[in-house]
Design an enzyme around this catalytic site. Structure first.
Site, PDB file in Angstrom:
ATOM      1  N   GLY A  50       0.826  -1.204   0.000  1.00 47.07           N
ATOM      2  CA  GLY A  50       0.000   0.000   0.000  1.00 47.07           C
ATOM      3  C   GLY A  50       0.850   1.238   0.000  1.00 47.07           C
ATOM      4  O   GLY A  50       2.078   1.181   0.140  1.00 47.07           O
ATOM      5  N   THR A  74       3.764  -0.671   8.688  1.00 45.58           N
ATOM      6  CA  THR A  74       4.813  -1.011   9.655  1.00 45.58           C
ATOM      7  C   THR A  74       4.261  -1.117  11.067  1.00 45.58           C
ATOM      8  O   THR A  74       4.561  -2.067  11.805  1.00 45.58           O
ATOM      9  CB  THR A  74       5.931   0.045   9.605  1.00 45.58           C
ATOM     10  OG1 THR A  74       6.451   0.114   8.276  1.00 45.58           O
ATOM     11  CG2 THR A  74       7.057  -0.317  10.553  1.00 45.58           C
ATOM     12  N   SER A 113      -5.464   1.965 -17.799  1.00 52.96           N
ATOM     13  CA  SER A 113      -6.834   2.148 -17.309  1.00 52.96           C
ATOM     14  C   SER A 113      -7.494   3.436 -17.775  1.00 52.96           C
ATOM     15  O   SER A 113      -8.672   3.654 -17.504  1.00 52.96           O
ATOM     16  CB  SER A 113      -6.847   2.089 -15.779  1.00 52.96           C
ATOM     17  OG  SER A 113      -6.118   3.168 -15.230  1.00 52.96           O
ATOM     18  N   LYS A 121      -9.618   4.197  -6.338  1.00 46.81           N
ATOM     19  CA  LYS A 121     -10.256   5.080  -7.318  1.00 46.81           C
ATOM     20  C   LYS A 121     -11.635   5.537  -6.840  1.00 46.81           C
ATOM     21  O   LYS A 121     -12.031   6.685  -7.082  1.00 46.81           O
ATOM     22  CB  LYS A 121     -10.357   4.370  -8.669  1.00 46.81           C
ATOM     23  CG  LYS A 121      -8.991   4.128  -9.318  1.00 46.81           C
ATOM     24  CD  LYS A 121      -9.103   3.354 -10.608  1.00 46.81           C
ATOM     25  CE  LYS A 121      -7.721   3.149 -11.237  1.00 46.81           C
ATOM     26  NZ  LYS A 121      -7.760   2.380 -12.483  1.00 46.81           N
TER      27      LYS A 121
END
Length: 808
Positions: A391, A398, A715, A758
C-alpha cells in the site's frame, strides 16, 4: 657545537684532492676586517669555543678547499639569522636578516669531502665583532667588521658572587641532568674560572635556551650585565631540569606501583589455584557454556558442533587468537533459543480488541490474523505464515506489525531491507572472515530469545543487488514454508527451524519484487483512507498521541472535525495519515508558541487559523467540472499515494492534414492506449462524413494535465476515447461522471486494478456516477458501504455502452 648553515660564497675552482687539511699552528693569526659570512640558523657561538661547521653549498665547498694551498689561515664571520614573526628561520636575503654582533671563526681542520655529502670542518672562535657594513654579492654576503677590544676588568666581590652562583648552579645542574657533565668538563679544562666574561660565555652556551636569548648574551659588552644574563639562563635551565626530574619520578612511581600490583595479583591468583579457590579462564568458560545448554532442547547437529568447539577450547589457551574466535562462535550457538517458544494467544476476542484499539480500518489484515488464530486454536499451534502488506506510504503497514505481535502474544523484531545489497546480511558471513556475524534473521531470533517471534521485513520492495550478491535471492529460502524448517546460516553453520516464525513483509510497490519471491508471500492490500477514516484516526490516535508528546491536556487545544476536514482536503490529501499527523504536530507547536505568555487554558482552532498555522493550501479543491466542456473528460487513476482524479483534454488544430500527438509525461503503455483510442474513434465514426472530414483536416493534440508528474497504465483507455469522441462530435459529457477502464482495439472494455482507491478519489472529488468495467463489478460490491455511499456505479462491456451513459 654542530651547525648546518647555508653558506653563500663566490664560485671557486674545481674540488682539489680530498686529503685532510691541517693549517700551520704557529702562523700568526691576523684577523681580517673583510670576511665571508656563514649564516647560523639556530644558536650563536662564543670566543674560545671550538666546534664543527657543516657546509652543504657546493660553491662554498669549492671556495674553502681552494684555500688550503695558500698556506694562510682561513677565517669566516659567523652571524646568527633573525627569526620571522612566526618563529621560523629562513635563508637570509638582506642585511636586516642578520644580528649586528657576531664572531670570527678560524678553520682548524677540514674533513675529507665525499661526493654528494656535506663538507665538515672544525673552527675555533677568536673574537666578537660589530657589523660595520654587510655587502651582498649575489647571492652571497661579505661583511666589514670592527672587533671588540676586551676591556680589562677588576674582579669585584659582586662578580665573584655571580661566578660562584653560576658554578654552583652548573654543579647542581650536572647532578640533576648528567647530559651537562661534558659541558662542565670543557668549562673546567678551557676556562679560567676567575675570568667572569669567559665564564658567562661558556655557561650560556651550555644551556638549551633559544638562539635570540643566547645572542643577547653574546651582544652584551658589560661583563657584569653579561654574567647576570648567563646566570638567568642557567637558573632557568636548572628549573626545567628539576621539573623533568619531578615528572620522571612521578611516572616511575606510578609504573612501580602498577608493576607491584600486577605481581601481587599474579601471586594471589597462583595461591588461589594451589588452594583450589579459583579456576583458570578455560575452565571458567567451559562451565559457563555447559550451564547454558543444560536447559536447552538442542538438536543433534547443534549438540555435536558445540561439543567440538568445547573440545577445541580445552586445547587452546586464552592467549591463542583462535580462543576468542571459538568463544564468540560458542556464545552464538549457546544463546540461540533452541526449542524455546512463546505461548500463543488463541483468544479471538482478545486479539480483535487489540487490533481494533491500535488501528482504525485495515479489515483485511485483521480478518487474516483472526483466521490464523482460529486455525491455531483448533490445530493447537500457529504455523509460520508469510504475509505481504502492500500500500501507499503512511497507511500503517509497519505499525500494524507490532499490533499483530501483541494480539498473538509473540515477541516482535523489525528490520528494514531498504538499500540492502549484500546477501550476507540475510544469510550471515562465513567464519573465515574477520568480524564475521550471523545474518539479520538469526540476530532477530537471538534478540527475541524465542524461536517463534514475529519478524517484520520492512521495505522489501527496495532491496538491491550488487557484486556481493542479491539479498532477494537469499530471502527465497527464508520465506519458503517448504524450506525454512532447515534454514542454514553461513555463520552458525547449523540448521535452524524457522517454520514457526511469522514473517510480515511490507512494500509500496510490487513491480520491483522478484516474481519468485512474490509468489512465496500472501498479499494483503492496504488502500488509502477516505476522509471519514482519516478524521476518525486523527480523533482516536493522532491527536491524543501528539497532545501527550507536547505535554498538553486534551482540553487545552481543541481541533474540531470541520477543521480536520479542512486539513485533510487542503494539506494532507495523501493516502496515508503521516502528513496529517505532521500537520497536527505543527499546529500544536505554533499554538503553544503563540499562547505561551497568555496561557493555554482552552484554545479552539478554527478554519481561518489554518493559513497562519500551516501556510497556504497545498491542494486545490478536487472536483469535476461543474459545466462540462467539449473534449474534457474526468478519469480515475491509482498512484503510489492512492487514488486520484485524472483529467483528459483533447484539442483540434486545423492544419489541413491529419495527425495525433500526446503530452503530459505519459508512459509507453499510456501512449499505446491513446493511439488505440484514436484509431478506434476514427473507425467508430467512419460512417459519419463530418467526423471523417474533421479527422482528415485537423491535427489532434491529447494532453493529460499535471505535466510534471509521470503517468502510465492502460486504465485511462475509455477516458481518452471519450475525450476524442467529444471533440470530434462537439458533444459534452453528462455532468458528474468519472470513468476508468482499459480499451481494446475492437472496442471491448477490460478490467482494471485499484478499484477501492479510485472510488475513494471519486468520493473526494464529489463524483456522482462512475463507469467501471463489467468484470470489476464484484470488486465494487465488496467495498465497504461507507465508500459506496452516494456513488452510482455503471458497469460496461463495450465502448458503445460507455457512450450510451455519457452522451445523451
Amino acid at each position: 657545537m654542530a651547525e648546518e648553515p647555508t653558506i653563500l660564497t663566490p664560485d671557486g675552482v674545481e674540488n682539489p684532492d680530498h686529503d685532510d687539511l691541517q693549517f700551520p699552528a704557529r702562523m700568526e693569526d691576523i684577523l681580517p676586517e673583510m670576511l665571508m659570512v656563514i649564516p647560523l640558523y639556530e644558536r650563536p657561538m662564543f670566543p674560545k669555543m671550538m666546534g664543527p661547521i657543516i657546509i652543504e653549498d657546493m660553491r662554498l665547498q669549492k671556495f674553502i678547499l681552494s684555500q688550503k694551498d695558500k698556506k694562510v689561515p682561513l677565517f669566516f664571520a659567523l652571524l646568527l639569522t633573525r627569526q620571522d614573526p612566526d618563529g621560523q628561520v629562513k635563508a637570509p636575503e638582506s642585511a636586516d636578516d642578520f644580528y649586528d654582533v657576531g664572531v670570527v671563526a678560524k678553520v682548524i681542520q677540514i674533513s675529507p669531502l665525499t661526493i654528494g655529502e656535506p663538507l665538515q670542518f672544525i673552527v675555533e672562535i677568536k673574537a666578537r665583532f660589530d657589523v660595520v657594513k654587510l655587502i651582498k654579492k649575489e647571492p652571497l654576503f661579505q661583511v666589514e667588521v670592527k672587533y671588540w677590544q676586551e676591556e680589562k676588568i677588576k674582579v669585584t666581590d659582586e662578580l665573584k658572587a655571580y661566578s660562584t652562583a653560576i658554578i654552583d648552579s652548573i654543579k647542581e645542574l650536572v647532578h640533576l641532568n648528567p647530559i651537562f657533565r661534558e659541558g662542565l668538563s670543557l668549562l673546567i679544562e678551557r676556562i679560567n674560572l676567575h675570568e667572569p666574561g669567559s665564564l658567562a660565555d661558556f655557561s650560556a652556551a651550555m644551556t638549551t635556551s633559544s638562539g635570540p636569548e643566547i645572542q643577547k648574551v653574546l651582544a652584551t659588552r658589560s661583563v657584569r650585565k653579561r654574567i647576570e644574563l648567563a646566570l638567568v639562563l642557567i637558573k632557568k635551565e636548572l628549573e626545567i631540569s628539576k621539573l623533568k626530574v619531578k615528572i620522571s619520578s612521578r611516572i616511575e612511581e606510578q609504573l612501580s606501583k602498577q608493576q607491584r600490583e600486577f605481581f601481587l595479583k599474579q601471586q594471589l591468583q597462583e595461591i588461589k589455584k594451589e588452594l583450589g579457590l579459583t579456576k583458570d579462564d578455560t575452565q571458567t568458560e567451559m562451565e559457563k557454556y555447559e550451564n547454558r545448554i543444560k536447559d536447552l532442547h538442542l538438536p543433534e547437529e547443534a549438540q555435536e558442533r558445540i561439543d567440538e568447539e568445547l573440545e577445541k577450547i580445552r586445547l587452546l589457551g586464552p592467549s591463542s587468537p583462535e580462543f576468542n574466535v571459538s568463544r564468540t562462535y560458542l556464545d552464538w550457538l549457546t544463546m540461540m533459543p533452541w526449542g524455546v517458544y512463546t505461548k500463543d494467544n488463541y483468544s479471538v476476542k482478545k486479539a480483535r480488541k487489540i487490533l481494533d484499539d491500535d488501528h482504525h480500518g485495515l479489515d483485511d489484515v485483521k480478518d487474516r490474523i483472526i483466521e490464523l488464530i482460529s486455525v491455531g486454536s483448533i490445530k493447537g499451534e500457529l504455523t509460520g505464515t508469510i504475509l505481504l502488506l502492500t500500500g501507499p506510504p503512511g497507511v500503517g503497514k509497519t505499525s500494524v506489525g507490532q499490533s499483530i505481535a501483541r494480539s498473538l502474544g509473540r515477541k516482535f523484531f523489525r528490520f528494514s531491507l531498504g538499500g540492502m545489497r549484500d546477501e550476507a546480511e540475510i544469510k550471515g558471513h562465513r567464519r573465515t572472515y574477520i568480524g564475521a556475524m550471523p545474518g539479520k534473521v538469526i540476530q532477530a531470533i537471538k534478540s527475541c530469545k524465542s524461536a517463534n517471534p514475529l519478524i517484520m521485513l520492512d521495505e522489501i520492495d527496495k532491496i538491491g543487488a550488487s557484486f556481493r550478491g542479491d539479498p532477494a535471492s537469499a530471502l527465497l529460502e527464508v520465506l519458503d514454508p517448504e524450506q525454512n524448517s532447515d534454514f542454514l546460516d553461513h555463520y552458525l553453520d547449523v540448521r535452524f527451524d524457522l517454520s514457526k516464525v511469522l514473517f510480515i513483509c511490507t512494500a509500496n510497490l510490487l513491480d520491483t519484487i522478484p516474481p519468485a519471491l512474490l509468489d512465496r508471500m500472501e498479499r494483503i492490500e492496504l488502500p488509502g483512507y477516505i476522509l471519514a477514516e482519516k478524521i476518525a484516526i486523527a480523533r482516536k490516535h493522532l491527536i491524543p498521541r501528539q497532545m501527550k508528546h507536547h505535554g498538553l491536556r486534551p482540553s487545552q487545544i481543541i481541533i474540531s472535525n470541520p477543521v480536520l476536514t479542512a486539513i485533510v482536503e487542503g494539506y494532507a490529501r495523501e493516502a496515508g495519515v503521516r502528513g496529517l499527523e505532521t500537520c497536527i504536530r505543527k499546529i500544536l507547536r505554533k499554538t503553544i508558541t503563540s499562547h505561551l505568555a497568555g496561557g493555554l487554558e482552552k484554545v479552539r482552532i478554527r478554519k481561518r487559523d489554518l493559513r497562519g498555522l500551516l501556510g497556504r493550501r497545498l491542494f486545490a479543491e478536487e472536483q469535476v467540472y461543474s459545466t462540462p466542456r467539449v473534449g474534457v473528460i474526468t478519469g480515475l487513476a491509482y498512484t503510489n499515494m492512492g487514488g486520484t482524479t485524472l483529467y483528459i483534454e483533447s484539442l483540434a488544430v486545423p492544419t489541413g492534414d491529419s495527425g495525433f500527438k500526446q503530452t503530459g509525461q505519459l508512459g509507453k503503455v499510456m501512449i499505446e492506449s491513446s493511439e488505440i483510442a484514436y484509431s478506434y474513434i476514427r473507425f467508430l465514426l467512419g460512417d459519419d462524413s463530418a467526423a471523417v472530414k474533421f479527422f482528415n483536416k485537423n491535427f489532434i493534440h491529447l494532453h493529460v494535465p499535471a505535466g510534471a508528474t509521470p503517468k502510465d497504465g492502460p486504465s485511462a483507455g475509455i477516458t481518452m476515447a471519450c475525450s476524442l469522441y467529444s471533440m470530434a462530435t462537439g458533444k459534452t459529457i453528462v455532468p458528474g461522471v468519472a470513468m476508468t477502464g482499459e480499451l481494446t482495439l475492437t472496442g471491448l472494455v477490460m478490467p482494471i486494478g485499484g478499484v477501492k482507491e479510485k472510488m475513494i478519489a471519486a468520493r473526494r472529488a464529489h463524483v456522482k456516477q462512475v463507469i467501471l468495467p463489467k468484470e470489476n463489478e464484484e470488486d465494487f460490491d465488496m467495498l465497504p458501504d461507507y465508500i459506496k455511499e452516494d456513488l452510482s456505479a455503471k458497469f460496461v462491456e463495450t465502448f458503445e455502452d460507455v457512450l450510451k451513459i455519457c452522451f445523451k
